[in-house]
Structures are given as structure tokens and as C-alpha cells.
Design a protein around this motif. Structure first.
Motif, PDB file in Angstrom:
ATOM      1  N   PHE A  43       4.406  16.232  10.191  1.00 30.20           N
ATOM      2  CA  PHE A  43       3.788  15.612   8.915  1.00 30.20           C
ATOM      3  C   PHE A  43       2.137  16.392   8.466  1.00 30.20           C
ATOM      4  O   PHE A  43       1.724  16.635   7.511  1.00 30.20           O
ATOM      5  N   ARG A  44       1.522  16.815   9.639  1.00 35.50           N
ATOM      6  CA  ARG A  44       0.090  17.309   9.419  1.00 35.50           C
ATOM      7  C   ARG A  44       0.328  18.733   9.030  1.00 35.50           C
ATOM      8  O   ARG A  44      -0.399  19.228   8.102  1.00 35.50           O
ATOM      9  N   GLU A  45       1.411  19.699   9.609  1.00 34.89           N
ATOM     10  CA  GLU A  45       1.494  20.886   8.852  1.00 34.89           C
ATOM     11  C   GLU A  45       1.758  20.888   7.583  1.00 34.89           C
ATOM     12  O   GLU A  45       1.430  21.815   6.727  1.00 34.89           O
ATOM     13  N   SER A  46       2.614  19.845   7.078  1.00 37.35           N
ATOM     14  CA  SER A  46       3.266  19.990   5.685  1.00 37.35           C
ATOM     15  C   SER A  46       1.942  19.747   4.894  1.00 37.35           C
ATOM     16  O   SER A  46       1.687  20.119   3.947  1.00 37.35           O
ATOM     17  N   ASP A  47       0.966  18.579   5.328  1.00 38.07           N
ATOM     18  CA  ASP A  47      -0.087  18.040   4.418  1.00 38.07           C
ATOM     19  C   ASP A  47      -1.015  19.549   4.351  1.00 38.07           C
ATOM     20  O   ASP A  47      -1.568  19.800   3.223  1.00 38.07           O
ATOM     21  N   LEU A  70       3.324   9.284   0.289  1.00 36.68           N
ATOM     22  CA  LEU A  70       3.808   8.870   1.358  1.00 36.68           C
ATOM     23  C   LEU A  70       3.006   8.313   2.321  1.00 36.68           C
ATOM     24  O   LEU A  70       3.198   7.222   2.938  1.00 36.68           O
ATOM     25  N   ASN A  71       1.885   9.119   2.563  1.00 35.90           N
ATOM     26  CA  ASN A  71       0.757   8.468   3.684  1.00 35.90           C
ATOM     27  C   ASN A  71       0.458   7.075   3.013  1.00 35.90           C
ATOM     28  O   ASN A  71       0.177   6.160   3.927  1.00 35.90           O
ATOM     29  N   ALA A  72       0.066   6.808   1.685  1.00 39.79           N
ATOM     30  CA  ALA A  72      -0.396   5.440   1.229  1.00 39.79           C
ATOM     31  C   ALA A  72       0.738   4.409   1.556  1.00 39.79           C
ATOM     32  O   ALA A  72       0.393   3.262   1.960  1.00 39.79           O
ATOM     33  N   MET A  73       2.102   4.639   1.293  1.00 36.28           N
ATOM     34  CA  MET A  73       3.239   3.811   1.413  1.00 36.28           C
ATOM     35  C   MET A  73       3.327   3.357   2.794  1.00 36.28           C
ATOM     36  O   MET A  73       3.935   2.217   3.223  1.00 36.28           O
ATOM     37  N   MET A  74       3.039   4.568   3.623  1.00 39.07           N
ATOM     38  CA  MET A  74       3.273   4.389   5.187  1.00 39.07           C
ATOM     39  C   MET A  74       2.280   3.262   5.793  1.00 39.07           C
ATOM     40  O   MET A  74       2.489   2.307   6.384  1.00 39.07           O
ATOM     41  N   THR A  75       0.890   3.267   5.082  1.00 37.58           N
ATOM     42  CA  THR A  75      -0.192   2.435   5.785  1.00 37.58           C
ATOM     43  C   THR A  75      -0.533   1.510   4.812  1.00 37.58           C
ATOM     44  O   THR A  75      -1.042   0.507   5.716  1.00 37.58           O
ATOM     45  N   PHE A  76      -0.096   1.278   3.638  1.00 36.23           N
ATOM     46  CA  PHE A  76      -0.733   0.346   2.810  1.00 36.23           C
ATOM     47  C   PHE A  76      -2.234  -0.002   2.756  1.00 36.23           C
ATOM     48  O   PHE A  76      -2.859  -0.873   2.463  1.00 36.23           O
ATOM     49  N   GLU A  77      -3.045   1.434   3.080  1.00 25.97           N
ATOM     50  CA  GLU A  77      -4.450   1.295   3.199  1.00 25.97           C
ATOM     51  C   GLU A  77      -5.094   1.470   2.085  1.00 25.97           C
ATOM     52  O   GLU A  77      -4.607   2.331   1.304  1.00 25.97           O
ATOM     53  N   ASP A  78      -6.067   0.643   1.563  1.00 29.18           N
ATOM     54  CA  ASP A  78      -6.376   0.641   0.275  1.00 29.18           C
ATOM     55  C   ASP A  78      -7.061   2.070  -0.152  1.00 29.18           C
ATOM     56  O   ASP A  78      -6.980   2.531  -1.156  1.00 29.18           O
ATOM     57  N   GLN A  82      -5.637   4.636  -2.780  1.00 33.77           N
ATOM     58  CA  GLN A  82      -6.733   5.374  -3.994  1.00 33.77           C
ATOM     59  C   GLN A  82      -6.495   6.661  -4.130  1.00 33.77           C
ATOM     60  O   GLN A  82      -6.570   7.122  -5.167  1.00 33.77           O
ATOM     61  N   VAL A  83      -6.671   7.199  -2.766  1.00 36.80           N
ATOM     62  CA  VAL A  83      -6.474   8.903  -2.855  1.00 36.80           C
ATOM     63  C   VAL A  83      -5.201   9.381  -3.703  1.00 36.80           C
ATOM     64  O   VAL A  83      -5.018  10.392  -4.207  1.00 36.80           O
ATOM     65  N   ALA A  84      -3.984   8.754  -3.129  1.00 37.23           N
ATOM     66  CA  ALA A  84      -2.641   8.781  -3.757  1.00 37.23           C
ATOM     67  C   ALA A  84      -2.649   8.714  -5.246  1.00 37.23           C
ATOM     68  O   ALA A  84      -2.028   9.725  -5.880  1.00 37.23           O
TER      69      ALA A  84
END
Length: 581
Positions: A43-47, A70-78, A82-84
Motif C-alpha cells: 500500500f505504502r509503495e503504491s502510494d 481507497l484510503n478514505a473508504m477504508m477509514t471513513f475519516e473526515d 476531504q483529501v480524496a
């Protein structure tokens, strides 16, 4: 992970070349390598790879935005959501405002009127940008839906309508270009044997570019068809207003095409197919009583992709899902445990594995281990803490620790945040009742069996555990739980193959008026279950169909109503395939 990046490094992207296509091919390869890295636990290398090249091209910009999404959908952190949103909008802007955009489209149209024989690099570039714009709109709509507000649904709906129109148009255009290409190739092979090597390689590159684009558009196009084919009629009216069709077979064949393509979304199409066969089909009973349907297709997908993703935590997760659905619970536990260990940088993948380990433990009636998993999720996850707290309390109470369980049931009330979420509403209402009266071990066991029933996990239980569950239900004589007891006994006997006993218990649950006030979902669910059983008997199929319509039309405002409507819709649709209505 990082090896794939080093492997791609020599083919660095430079400035736009005159020919355009070699550049684009590297671009596509690099994007696909980035997504494959992601699926192989990198995940990190891809990012890092996508961030490094995000300004080089629309495709790499989209790759970076997808990782954000994908990061947003996995965490649902506001903050991550917003970044996504910002990333997706900037990718969309890049595709729309690129200097090539308007001029190339005009040139392309003029060129097409003169020479319709093959797609130019400009056609490929224009179509690529259009598909990325539609993809960005779909993901922005999903982020909008997650807010669960009416205005967000309306806004999301219109964004999806725009995306669907682009997919539809691009899909038709790519198909048409492919047909023209094939026609031209067959004419050339008939009329000339002296086509030079350069011409042949240019034709092959052109064909490969079109094939990849078809894969790119088929992902979104197929997903649209598949999702909308499952929507029940009461919601379909709204969707029809937006102008969407929905063809299940078209959706599956488009996703299959996408998954075998060379496009960066090929691995995502593979995951979408695995998700559909191992999660959606059994959960929504899309194949009626057949809980094994879809497993053959899922196993075949895993077999074909094994060499590409040998240690992927996501693929191991789906392997575990297949084993759970086959009632091979020990094997499933091993797969989920291994996936959990492999997903070191992916907290949310670890959480879905923990969740499945908790479920497998509940299926085995091992409430102690189930309690450990759900308690960890309650403390670590930022999503559905209210629901995890309810599962924690039910499993803890089922081990006999009722005092501690009552404290956790009280926590459920404090963690209830999303009032529009059906799962949280259900957890809140159930926990509220356990606050009013002290939970007993028997009531907590019943609560655990109820959740297994609602999540379609009873068919995954062994006969011996089903017998233990039946015994636990039979011993429950508390008036409040009579309707629930009969519904669960009906479901347990159905899994044990005792159709007559199952019908009797479902009939008792249908007649239980007391549950209408206390547990409103029991009567419509019992009607549906009874209807499905009677459909299998030619002499009683008319009665079965009437019960399905009754479940659909006579009840409203109960827990998991939309979930049941999808199941009723699937049962009636399968009936109309056999008997003309």
C-alpha cells in the motif's frame, strides 16, 4: 512491492512525444504495476509511486487519486475523505483543461469524417481522459453518499447520471472503433500479403490500445449494470428517472473483460467480481436457497490470479470467505489469520479480517474468541463502533459474563452517532432493551444467533452447532422473545433440512402480533422465509408468491427493510425466469 517500482523505473515517462503511443503504453504499464503493488500488500509503495508520477499524465494522476479514495473508504475519516475529494477533483480538472482537450477533439472529429479506418493517438487520448472523468465522478458520488444526507444522495445521483452517460458513449465508441479495426484487418489480409512490418506493428499497437481502453471503460460500465440490476423496484423508480438500465449478465461479462485486460483497473475488476460472488450473492440471496452459488466462479478467479498475487492479504481474505461459505470454518480461520498478519501497513484490511475471525468464532459458538475480536474492533476501529460494541456485549454475555456485558451495552448508547445507519439503529434499539432489564446468558446467546441469522451466516454452521442453537432457542420462554425464537428456529430447521418443522416455526412467527410492537422485522422476514420455502413445492408455489408480495407490501418501517426488499426482488425475479407471470 518496491521491486515492481524499480522494474518500471527504466521506462520513465518523459515529455509528450510526437507519436504519443509509446509514452502512453509505459504510462499504462506503470499504472498497472502501481495497482498490483497495492494488491500485493504494498500500500505504502503504491502510494509513493503514484505520488511521484502524478503530474506526468492523467492516468498517473488518477492512480494517485484512486489510492486516496481507497484510503478514505477504508477509514471513513473526515480528513482523508476531504483529501480524496480534492485529489479526484484535481484529476478531473487535469483531464478537462488539458491543452490537448478541445483542439484534439475537433481535429479528431474532422479526421474521423475523412478517414474512419483506425483510431489515432488523439482518439485514444481523448477517450482515456473521458473515462477518467467518469471514474472520478463515480468515486466523488460514493464519497457524497457516505455522508448519508438527503441532499448528498440527490447530488450523488446526478453525478452518477453524468458518469453513466460518459461510460455509455465511450463504450459504444470503443466497440465501434474495434469493429472497424477488425474489418480493416480482415480486408487487408484478403487483398495484400506484402504489408510491411512497421505497418503490422502500428496496427497491433493500435489494437492493444483499444483493447486496454475497452478494459478501462468496462470496469465502470459493468459495475453500473451489476449494482443497478440488484436494486428493488421501490428504489428502481428513482434510478429510472436518472436514466440508468441494469443488466446483471452484461455487468458480469464487462467486469470479466476488464479483469483480463492490461488496464490499471483490471485488478480492481477482479476484486469487484470476487466481492460480488462471495459477499453480495450469498448475503442478498440472489440465487434463492442456493448458498453455494458463485463459489465455483470465485475459486476459478483465485486460481487464475494466484501467480500474480501469491501473498495478497486481499486475495487471502476472499479465499477465507469461500471457505466460510463452504462451511470449512477451520480453513477459513487460517486464511483470515494469515491475511491479518500480511496486512501490516493496512489497518482497515486487518479490521475486516478480524471481523471475519469474530464471525467464524460465533459460527462455532466460540463466544470467548468472538468477544476478543469484536472488543478489539470496538477499541481500534473508527467506523461502526456502536455495532462492534453491541457484538462485543452479546458475545461477552453469551460466555456468562453478564455484568460486564451490561456495562458494554450501556457503551452502545454513547457510541450511537449515525442515526441514518440501519446497523447502528438496530444495535442501539437492542442494547437499549438490555439496559432496561439485566441481560441473562440465554438472552445473549439468542442475540448472537439473531445476528448470525440477519447476516445470512446460519447456513455456514455445522449440523452439531445448529442443533446446539436449536436447543438454546427451545429453552427460551421469555414472552418478549417468542416471535424471535420462532423465526430463528424456522431458519435453523431450514439449514438442517427439516422443511416441515421449518414451515411450522415460520408460520408461528408470521402470526406473532406481539413482535409487531417489539421486533417489527420478524413478521415480514418470516413471511419472506415461508414464501421461499413454499415456492419450492409446485402445489404451494402460488401461496409462496402471495407471501412474498405480502412481505413486500404489508409492512414498512422495520429494521433492514431495504435488505429484505432486495431479497424479495431476487426471489420474484428468479420465479419469473421459470414461470411467466
Amino acid at each position: 512491492g518496491a521491486g515492481a517500482e524499480r522494474q518500471m523505473e527504466p521506462k520513465r515517462l518523459g515529455t509528450a512525444s510526437a507519436a504519443g503511443s509509446p509514452e502512453r503504453l509505459n504510462d499504462a504499464e506503470l499504472a498497472l504495476a502501481g495497482i498490483n503493488m497495492l494488491l500485493n500488500n504494498g500500500f505504502r509503495e503504491s502510494d509513493q509511486l503514484f505520488k511521484k508520477y502524478r503530474n506526468n499524465s492523467p492516468l498517473m494522476s488518477f492512480g494517485a487519486s484512486f489510492v486516496s479514495f481507497l484510503n478514505a473508504m477504508m477509514t471513513f475519516e473526515d480528513e482523508k475523505m476531504q483529501v480524496a475529494c480534492d485529489d479526484l477533483k484535481s484529476t478531473e480538472k487535469l483531464c478537462e483543461s488539458s491543452e490537448a482537450g478541445v483542439i484534439e477533439t475537433i481535429k479528431s472529429k474532422i479526421k474521423k469524417n475523412v478517414d474512419m479506418q483506425k483510431p489515432s493517438p488523439m482518439d485514444v487520448d481523448r477517450l482515456q481522459r473521458q473515462i477518467i472523468i467518469a471514474d472520478c465522478q463515480v468515486y466523488l458520488a460514493v464519497l457524497s453518499f457516505v455522508k448519508q444526507e438527503l441532499s448528498a444522495y440527490i447530488k450523488g445521483g446526478w453525478i452518477l447520471r453524468k458518469a453513466w452517460k460518459i461510460y455509455n458513449k465511450c463504450y459504444a465508441e470503443i466497440n465501434s472503433l474495434q469493429l472497424m479495426h477488425q474489418k480493416k484487418r480482415s480486408q487487408e489480409s484478403l487483398t495484400s500479403d506484402q504489408a510491411n512490418d512497421n505497418h503490422i506493428s502500428a496496427e497491433s499497437a493500435s489494437e492493444a490500445a483499444l483493447s486496454r481502453l475497452k478494459g478501462a471503460v468496462s470496469f465502470g460500465y459493468g459495475l453500473f449494470h451489476l449494482c443497478i440490476s440488484m436494486v428493488p423496484p421501490n428504489l428502481l423508480k428513482i434510478i429510472n428517472l436518472l436514466g440508468f438500465p441494469g443488466d446483471r449478465l452484461q455487468g458480469l461479462s464487462s467486469l470479466m473483460y476488464a479483469s483480463e485486460s492490461k488496464d490499471m483497473k483490471a485488478p480492481l475488476a477482479t476484486l469487484a467480481l470476487l466481492w460480488y460472488h462471495t459477499v453480495v450473492r450469498p448475503f442478498f440471496a440472489l440465487d434463492g436457497m442456493d448458498t453455494q452459488s458463485g463459489l465455483k466462479e470465485a475459486k476459478e478467479i483465485l486460481r487464475r490470479k494466484e501467480a500474480i498475487y501469491p501473498n495478497s492479504s486481499l486475495f487471502l481474505f476472499f479465499k477465507g470467505r469461500i471457505q466460510r461459505l463452504e462451511c470449512k470454518i477451520n480453513s477459513a480461520l487460517t486464511s483470515f489469520q494469515t491475511a491479518l498478519e500480511l496486512a501490516t501497513d493496512q489497518r482497515e484490511i486487518q479490521h475486516v479480517c478480524l471481523y471475519e475471525i469474530g464471525w467464524c468464532s460465533m459460527i462455532e459458538m466460540n463466544f470467548k474468541d468472538a468477544h476478543k475480536c469484536f472488543a478489539r474492533l470496538k477499541n481500534e476501529s473508527r467506523w461502526s463502533q456502536c455495532y462492534y460494541a453491541y457484538l462485543t456485549a452479546a458475545c461477552q454475555g453469551a460466555t456468562g459474563e453478564t455484568e460486564k456485558a451490561q456495562d458494554v451495552f450501556k457503551e452502545v448508547q454513547k457510541l450511537f452517532k449515525r442515526k441514518n445507519n440501519q446497523i447502528e439503529q438496530f444495535s442501539f434499539k437492542k442494547a437499549e432493551r438490555f439496559q432496561k432489564e439485566k441481560p441473562t446468558k440465554d438472552l445473549c446467546v439468542l442475540a448472537a444467533i439473531e445476528v448470525l441469522y440477519l447476516w445470512k451466516a446460519l447456513p455456514n454452521c455445522s449440523s452439531s452447532n445448529l442443533q446446539r442453537m436449536s436447543q438454546a432457542c427451545q429453552e427460551m420462554h421469555e414472552p418478549y422473545s417468542v416471535g424471535l425464537k420462532h423465526l430463528l428456529l424456522g431458519a435453523i430447521h431450514k439449514c438442517l433440512g427439516n422443511t416441515d418443522g421449518s414451515i411450522q416455526f415460520f408460520q408461528l412467527a408470521v402470526k406473532d402480533e406481539f413482535s409487531r410492537q417489539t421486533n417489527a422485522y420478524i413478521q415480514p422476514y418470516a413471511c419472506y422465509e415461508l414464501g421461499c420455502l413454499l415456492l419450492d413445492n409446485p402445489e404451494a408455489s402460488g401461496q409462496g408468491k402471495a407471501l412474498l408480495h405480502q412481505a413486500k407490501e404489508d409492512f414498512a418501517g422495520y429494521d433492514f427493510e431495504n435488505r429484505l426488499h432486495v431479497r424479495i426482488h431476487a426471489a420474484l425475479a428468479s420465479l419469473s425466469e421459470v414461470v411467466p407471470q
